[in-house]
Motif scaffolding. Structure first.
Motif, mmCIF file in Angstrom:
data_model
loop_
_atom_site.group_PDB
_atom_site.id
_atom_site.type_symbol
_atom_site.label_atom_id
_atom_site.label_comp_id
_atom_site.label_asym_id
_atom_site.label_seq_id
_atom_site.Cartn_x
_atom_site.Cartn_y
_atom_site.Cartn_z
ATOM 1 N N SER A 1 -3.841 -2.445 -4.733
ATOM 2 C CA SER A 1 -2.386 -1.740 -4.683
ATOM 3 C C SER A 1 -1.039 -2.535 -5.273
ATOM 4 O O SER A 1 -0.095 -2.184 -5.530
ATOM 5 C CB SER A 1 -2.085 -1.301 -3.391
ATOM 6 N N ASP B 1 2.599 6.488 -7.148
ATOM 7 C CA ASP B 1 1.550 7.628 -7.527
ATOM 8 C C ASP B 1 2.368 8.964 -7.309
ATOM 9 O O ASP B 1 2.199 9.713 -8.386
ATOM 10 C CB ASP B 1 0.515 7.728 -6.353
ATOM 11 N N GLN C 1 1.482 4.395 -2.868
ATOM 12 C CA GLN C 1 1.408 5.779 -2.689
ATOM 13 C C GLN C 1 2.777 6.545 -3.219
ATOM 14 O O GLN C 1 2.825 7.612 -3.860
ATOM 15 C CB GLN C 1 1.651 5.970 -1.268
ATOM 16 N N THR D 1 0.863 -1.073 -0.009
ATOM 17 C CA THR D 1 0.057 0.066 -0.013
ATOM 18 C C THR D 1 0.871 1.235 -0.037
ATOM 19 O O THR D 1 0.438 2.351 -0.767
ATOM 20 C CB THR D 1 -0.908 0.107 1.273
ATOM 21 N N THR D 2 1.781 1.239 0.742
ATOM 22 C CA THR D 2 2.885 2.468 0.581
ATOM 23 C C THR D 2 3.581 2.358 -0.522
ATOM 24 O O THR D 2 3.759 3.635 -1.205
ATOM 25 C CB THR D 2 4.229 2.355 1.623
ATOM 26 N N GLU E 1 -4.674 6.354 2.045
ATOM 27 C CA GLU E 1 -4.026 7.543 2.642
ATOM 28 C C GLU E 1 -3.591 6.913 3.910
ATOM 29 O O GLU E 1 -3.863 6.053 4.586
ATOM 30 C CB GLU E 1 -5.294 8.346 2.966
ATOM 31 N N VAL F 1 -5.381 3.995 -3.860
ATOM 32 C CA VAL F 1 -4.293 4.465 -2.951
ATOM 33 C C VAL F 1 -4.784 4.657 -1.802
ATOM 34 O O VAL F 1 -5.483 5.600 -1.284
ATOM 35 C CB VAL F 1 -3.467 5.368 -3.636
#
Lengths: 349, 340
Positions: B266, A206, A203, A199-200, B282, B280
């Motif tokens: 993801s 992105d 980020q 998930t990181t 947060e 994505v």
């Protein structure tokens, strides 16, 4: 179209060897590729394929006993003049100016690439002062600004924290902030998300994409993760044992791979899209030890389409198979007699 | 639904808290709730994967199961040879010892998990020696057999680990784990240190061995593609809890927990045409020493409602074999893989 635009960075026949007592390791052995402004070039390969050494060669930070023995690295300067990086001395004023201001680097390990005894802010401020020639106060303002751009919450406070006080994702963002602090035109990201959770990772990827859009910089993304390449790259270079085996637009690499290695690699990865619990096709054997590099095409001992007498004798050169895609494999050079491939250099075991 | 006698391992309410100590007197000022009320079971011959991000407690869970560390609370029922279920968590250390041969482990790092000063014969033979197989000849034969089983030449048994590549070393580690004919094999990230082209070989080997020997795997991994490839059932963990557990098809095809959905979306897919509408997340993973109120995932959840901020959701079976801990699991329709 790419052909109309001039590349920002051209690497031609780059060879970086490590001379050690036990023998010579040809970490990069004839790599050729171009990086275009505003585009992302993905360099993919397994461990030992020379992808990181390629990045180090471009920045001229190859560790001893490594040395660039051949090839050219041409950087198109902001003023339109070409600079040949291999001709510069690694410690020269010019080279130091290029690092940071022209080319930024993001390392894999966000844990170890910051100094633990200085605050993150001090390290960014240092980079800005060194490369942008501003005074400390301005540098600090700029540092806060960059930290904000890479999405670090409360940058005025975070700037005075140490690297260990930041989480993995924030630390990688801070790393990117250091690399971007002087507005480089090329960002080299060496496995930027490998140490991070998915998930990181999403980020950070992105963020890289957003920053590229805002600044129009070129990104050279080095990774072993084909998923990351598929998400990010415009063009892809596939490396194996120091050589570029295939290159082309991302769609062609994933949907019509030509080199047996690329094909095998794509088939052998477990995909989140595939059916569970069926046997995966594998690449037989493992990557040879760098001292026992096979003669001829480095992939031939593991290649399902090995042509005896050809692949183990000569090294195939990188040839275009379509307008944009090129492959170094004798399967596509049948009209060419074997003698015309690059001869393996003397003294190879 | 599994019948009760097939269950090999049944874990109920497992907790492991690590104390945080501060100051000169090392006073306990809080606890890291590494594993907090984890309940799952594994059937004989099946693979259950624990998946989650770093710090979610998946490794701690697997180590508690092996009693490598002592759990704070909870029960770990393991079926022994005679068919009885024993609560490993309640046994004193000397009673756990004889059970250890039924539970073996495959480690993540094939470089540090093999002693560089021991030959393969010593490495793979050591568990046999410890468990009373003192005849050298017999041991040698068994080691040869095991090496062949994992796809290595028995002639290599006089060599030292440095002579082998990462993939081959992982095979040696697997041979060592199989030395005592275990029932349960706990594999903690067995392929994450390997090159992609070698990962497939090891995964295939593990699948083949499972079929041949009827092994049961508890597979711990963060790589969802690998997990999908090897498991029959998957348990997704977030900050010390299992948020969702179901068959592999259900988890990947129709997830019911928002965290699972985000996790799936993801993962970068190796296909540029799927360049995605990613979710994505947060923010960051919650701190297990200071978790948020209510559902631990609510600060990052796009579906969070008022109830999520206040009440901790319980693990519920919303379909046969599909367990979810989410207040809104029944009303949400979430996106899996392969559907848009």
């Amino acid at each position: 179209m790419q052909s109309e635009q001039k590349p920002l960075l051209s690497v031609r026949n780059l060879k970086t060897y490590f001379f050690q007592d036990e023998g010579t390791v040809k970490a990069v052995d004839g790599a050729t590729f171009d990086v275009y402004p505003g585009k992302t070039l993905g360099i993919v390969g397994e461990s030992g394929c020379g992808k990181s050494v390629t990045a180090q060669s471009i920045l001229r930070i190859v560790d001893q006993p490594g040395r660039i023995v051949d090839g050219e690295i041409v950087l198109r300067g902001a003023d339109g003049n070409d600079v040949e990086l291999t001709r510069l001395h690694p410690d020269s004023r010019e080279m130091r100016d290029i690092r940071g201001t022209e080319i930024g680097l993001v390392f894999q390990e966000p844990m170890t690439s910051f100094s633990p005894v200085h605050t993150v802010g001090n390290q960014i401020v240092e980079a800005i002062r060194l490369h942008c020639g501003v005074n400390e106060r301005e540098a600090r303002i700029k540092a806060v600004e960059t930290l904000r751009q890479v999405g670090i919450p409360k940058p005025e406070r975070r700037i005075d924290e140490y690297a260990f006080e930041l989480s993995g994702g924030l630390r990688q963002r801070a790393m990117i902030a250091v690399a971007l602090s002087c507005n480089p035109r090329l960002l080299i990201a060496d496995e930027p998300t490998t140490a991070l959770d998915v998930t990181t990772q999403a980020q950070i990827l992105d963020l890289l994409r957003q920053l590229q859009e805002q600044r129009g910089m070129a990104i050279m993304l080095i990774t072993h993760n084909l998923g990351v390449i598929a998400e990010m790259a415009d063009d892809v270079v596939v490396m194996y044992l120091g050589r570029v085996v295939e290159q082309g637009p991302v769609d062609a690499i994933f949907h019509s791979p030509q080199h047996p290695y690329t094909r095998a690699l794509l088939r052998s990865i477990p995909s989140i899209e595939s059916t569970p619990r069926v046997e995966l096709p594998t690449i037989s054997g493992s990557i040879p030890h760098p001292y026992n590099r096979p003669s001829g095409c480095p992939f031939y001992p593991r290649c399902p389409e090995f042509i005896p007498g050809t692949c183990d004798q000569a090294e195939p050169a990188l040839r275009a198979v379509s307008e944009q895609q090129s492959v170094s494999c004798f399967l596509y050079q049948s009209q060419v007699s074997q003698g015309q491939g690059t001869k393996p250099s003397e003294g190879m075991a | 639904m599994a019948t009760m006698d097939q269950i090999l391992l049944d874990v109920k309410g497992l907790q492991k808290f690590f104390p945080i100590r501060r100051g000169v007197l090392q006073k306990v000022v809080g606890y890291v709730r590494a594993v907090d009320d984890v309940t799952f079971y594994i059937n004989r011959g099946e693979t259950l994967s624990l998946v989650g991000e770093s710090g979610c407690g998946k490794t701690t869970t697997s180590r508690c199961v092996l009693r490598a560390i002592d759990p704070t609370a909870g029960q770990i029922h393991f079926r022994t040879d005679d068919g009885a279920m024993i609560d490993i968590a309640a046994l004193p250390e000397n009673k756990v010892q004889p059970l250890r041969r039924f539970m073996q482990m495959i480690f993540q790092d094939p470089f540090s998990s093999l002693n560089p000063r021991m030959t393969l014969l010593d490495i793979v033979g050591e568990p046999m020696l410890v468990n009373g197989m003192t005849d050298r000849q017999e041991r040698q034969e068994r080691v040869a057999e095991l090496l062949t089983l994992v796809g290595m030449r028995p002639e290599y048994m006089r060599r030292f680990p440095h002579a082998f590549s990462g993939g081959q070393r992982q095979r040696i580690g697997i041979a060592r784990a199989l030395a005592l004919n275990p029932q349960l094999v706990v594999a903690d990230e067995p392929v994450s240190a390997l090159d992609v082209s070698v990962q497939a070989q090891i995964l295939n080997l593990m699948l083949r061995l499972q079929e041949q020997l009827g092994l049961t795997y508890l597979f711990v991994a963060h790589d969802l593609s690998v997990v999908k490839h090897i498991s029959e059932r998957v348990a997704v963990m977030y900050v010390g809890r299992i948020v969702e557990m179901a068959t592999t098809e259900k988890i990947f095809g129709s997830p019911k927990h928002p965290y699972t959905e985000a996790l799936l979306s993801s993962v970068p897919k190796p296909d540029p045409r799927l360049r995605s509408q990613r979710i994505v997340l947060e923010g960051e993973v919650a701190d297990p020493a200071n978790p948020p109120t209510g559902c631990y995932f609510h600060p990052r959840c796009r579906y969070a409602a008022e109830i999520c901020r206040q009440e901790t959701p319980a693990q519920e079976e919303i379909e046969p074999g599909h367990y979810v801990a989410c207040h809104r699991a029944r009303e949400l329709s979430l996106r899996g893989i392969g559907k848009s």
